[in-house]
Enzyme design. Sequence first.
Site, PDB file in Angstrom:
ATOM      1  N   GLY A 205       0.834  -1.195   0.000  1.00 30.97           N
ATOM      2  CA  GLY A 205       0.000   0.000   0.000  1.00 30.97           C
ATOM      3  C   GLY A 205       0.864   1.238   0.000  1.00 30.97           C
ATOM      4  N   ALA A 207       0.671   5.682   0.377  1.00 29.59           N
ATOM      5  CA  ALA A 207      -0.062   6.915   0.657  1.00 29.59           C
ATOM      6  C   ALA A 207       0.809   8.097   0.242  1.00 29.59           C
ATOM      7  CB  ALA A 207      -0.432   6.993   2.136  1.00 29.59           C
ATOM      8  N   SER A 208       0.330   9.297   0.485  1.00 32.42           N
ATOM      9  CA  SER A 208       1.056  10.476   0.018  1.00 32.42           C
ATOM     10  C   SER A 208       2.382  10.658   0.741  1.00 32.42           C
ATOM     11  CB  SER A 208       0.198  11.727   0.199  1.00 32.42           C
ATOM     12  OG  SER A 208      -0.239  11.836   1.545  1.00 32.42           O
ATOM     13  N   LEU A 209       2.489  10.177   1.986  1.00 33.87           N
ATOM     14  CA  LEU A 209       3.707  10.392   2.769  1.00 33.87           C
ATOM     15  C   LEU A 209       4.553   9.139   2.944  1.00 33.87           C
ATOM     16  CD1 LEU A 209       2.344  12.674   5.657  1.00 33.87           C
ATOM     17  CD2 LEU A 209       3.269  13.355   3.429  1.00 33.87           C
ATOM     18  N   GLN A 211       4.823   4.446   2.386  1.00 34.22           N
ATOM     19  CA  GLN A 211       4.342   3.201   1.820  1.00 34.22           C
ATOM     20  C   GLN A 211       4.685   2.064   2.770  1.00 34.22           C
ATOM     21  OE1 GLN A 211       6.567   3.794  -1.834  1.00 34.22           O
ATOM     22  NE2 GLN A 211       7.881   2.020  -1.391  1.00 34.22           N
ATOM     23  N   LYS A 227       6.615   0.333   7.613  1.00 30.44           N
ATOM     24  CA  LYS A 227       6.161   1.597   7.037  1.00 30.44           C
ATOM     25  C   LYS A 227       7.372   2.489   6.817  1.00 30.44           C
ATOM     26  CE  LYS A 227       3.056   5.507   8.029  1.00 30.44           C
ATOM     27  NZ  LYS A 227       2.074   6.063   8.992  1.00 30.44           N
ATOM     28  N   ASP A 360      -6.704  11.529  12.452  1.00 25.58           N
ATOM     29  CA  ASP A 360      -6.715  11.226  11.020  1.00 25.58           C
ATOM     30  C   ASP A 360      -7.567   9.979  10.791  1.00 25.58           C
ATOM     31  OD1 ASP A 360      -6.183  11.313   8.362  1.00 25.58           O
ATOM     32  OD2 ASP A 360      -4.145  10.553   8.494  1.00 25.58           O
TER      33      ASP A 360
END
Length: 579
Positions: A205, A207-209, A211, A227, A360
């Site tokens: 996966g 995300a913007s910041l 993976q 992460k 979030d």
Amino acid sequence: MKAFSFATFAKPSLWTCSSYIRQSSTPLRAIRNTARKRGYGTRSRIFRPKSKGKIIVAAMGAAVSVGTLAVGFGDDVRHAYEAAERSGRVASTLFVNINDYRVTLNANENIEDMEAQNKALKDCHQRCANRTLKVLEKNGSIFIKLGQHLSAMNYLLPTEWCDTFIPLQDKCPVSSYQSIEDMFMKDTGEHISDLFSEFTEQPIGAASLAQVHLATIKETGQKVAVKVQHPSLDEWASLDLALTRFSFSTLKRFFPNYDLEWLSSEMEYSLPQELDFALESKNAMRAKEYFSHLPELPLVIPEVLWAKRRILVMENVSGHRLDDLAFLDTNHIDRDEVSAALARIFNEMIFGANAPLHCDPHGGNLAIRLNPSRRGAKFDIVLYDHGLYRDIPMKLRRSYAKLWLAVLDTDEEGMRKYSKEVAGVTDAQFPLFASAITGRDYRILTSSVATTRSDEEKKMINEALGEGMLQQLVEMLGQVPRIILLILKTNDLTRSLDENLHTRQGPVRTFLILARYCSRTVFEERVEELRGMGSLFWPRNLFGLFRAWAGYFRVECKLSVFEVMIWGKRLVGISSWKG
């Protein structure tokens, strides 16, 4: 890992703007008249004719200034060139868009056909959104995250902007394996192969910041999720934040009544926290410790094994999306129980003493898995991404609880009082704020908020923005404390998930759960006050204690009766919702 999404706040109530609408013959004329009053007409200093070339020259000058200040003088030529190019894209597109709106609004002053005016403005929205999307995609990094924020802000931005940015939710960057390997060596002094016997080169996966990769720890053989931050963020984060600040401050200069600087301020505050995975590790373990004392809540937070600023190694806990209705129904997981569990978890975060608030809480940070051995529920809710947490001051928790009790009791006087106490909103702003915290048309709040939103109500709320409410909403969001906006995000999560789950009881049960937490908070405050006045067994204090307990007990009884009804339906074979 799903892309970050700014959970949507509620749109304003149609009731709030009814008096304003009556002053204009059509929605678009109302907008035009408002623009003229605020100095956006042809006589405005801001919209004084300028050539497009001058605007772009000004943009490029600003780009060089911002880029140079952000990267400093010590960087190499390549980096400085890329910084200027990156800044130029943002600044030139910003000023071209401003000019486009200037020309469109001025042209509309001479058009009497409201339909033609509306089409011209919508076309302008679309052109500007398309230009901006190209810049966000080209610059990547934090700009992808910003675009994801904006795509969910349909309560504040025209539909053309939000719809255009939706693809950014699935266009998150993927960093190469070699760049991840280099980052590991730089941050830990070891190769990936020194730490892990297996490490998937392709992330599961992104995300913007960051993976996530699956891996196996070399020493223990434990399967873990790793992460990793996108390595390029370190290079461009400071510049991108400077450009974001520059963009919103420039918009404010041209459109003073459309102040979105609070968005860039929030990003500048929260982003450094989200980029510090060591802090995320501490947040996760704090939340895990807090909820370990509440085993009745089916919440699972993955254990963190170790963390660096840009690397986080945690146990691998996977699951399905909460809105995967096929998974829920196939495994006979009651959607109402899932909704109730979510309501309890996030209300505990808001109202629990010293509870940490996950700020979030979008759908991509939540998962559900089957757990037949869990007592009271046959599922676990998994919570990921703990980079952004806040603590709610006790005084604010208590005032917020009283506000919700007033809402649930349809006590308008109490609503107004505690809205001012919680967010500092004025009487004029109150109806808009009340709609924002509940997601309902304000008129509904004077009858019962614990009813399902109809399609007609949703349409009325959506259309309210087109009737001149936008500037009021922007002003209010710029004034309320940031923590309130984050609490609104949490409210929106549980509300939207409840609707997506198509629960059998609708929102009634979740509101009863909310009332239980609010009543408990108010009861605890009253007990604390009585103790400060002397012994609880003094006659006057004892009477006060009984009254406080009676209010709490009343809500407990209502919820208990509702729970028994649900249990009875199951007992006699009435199944949960089936699609």
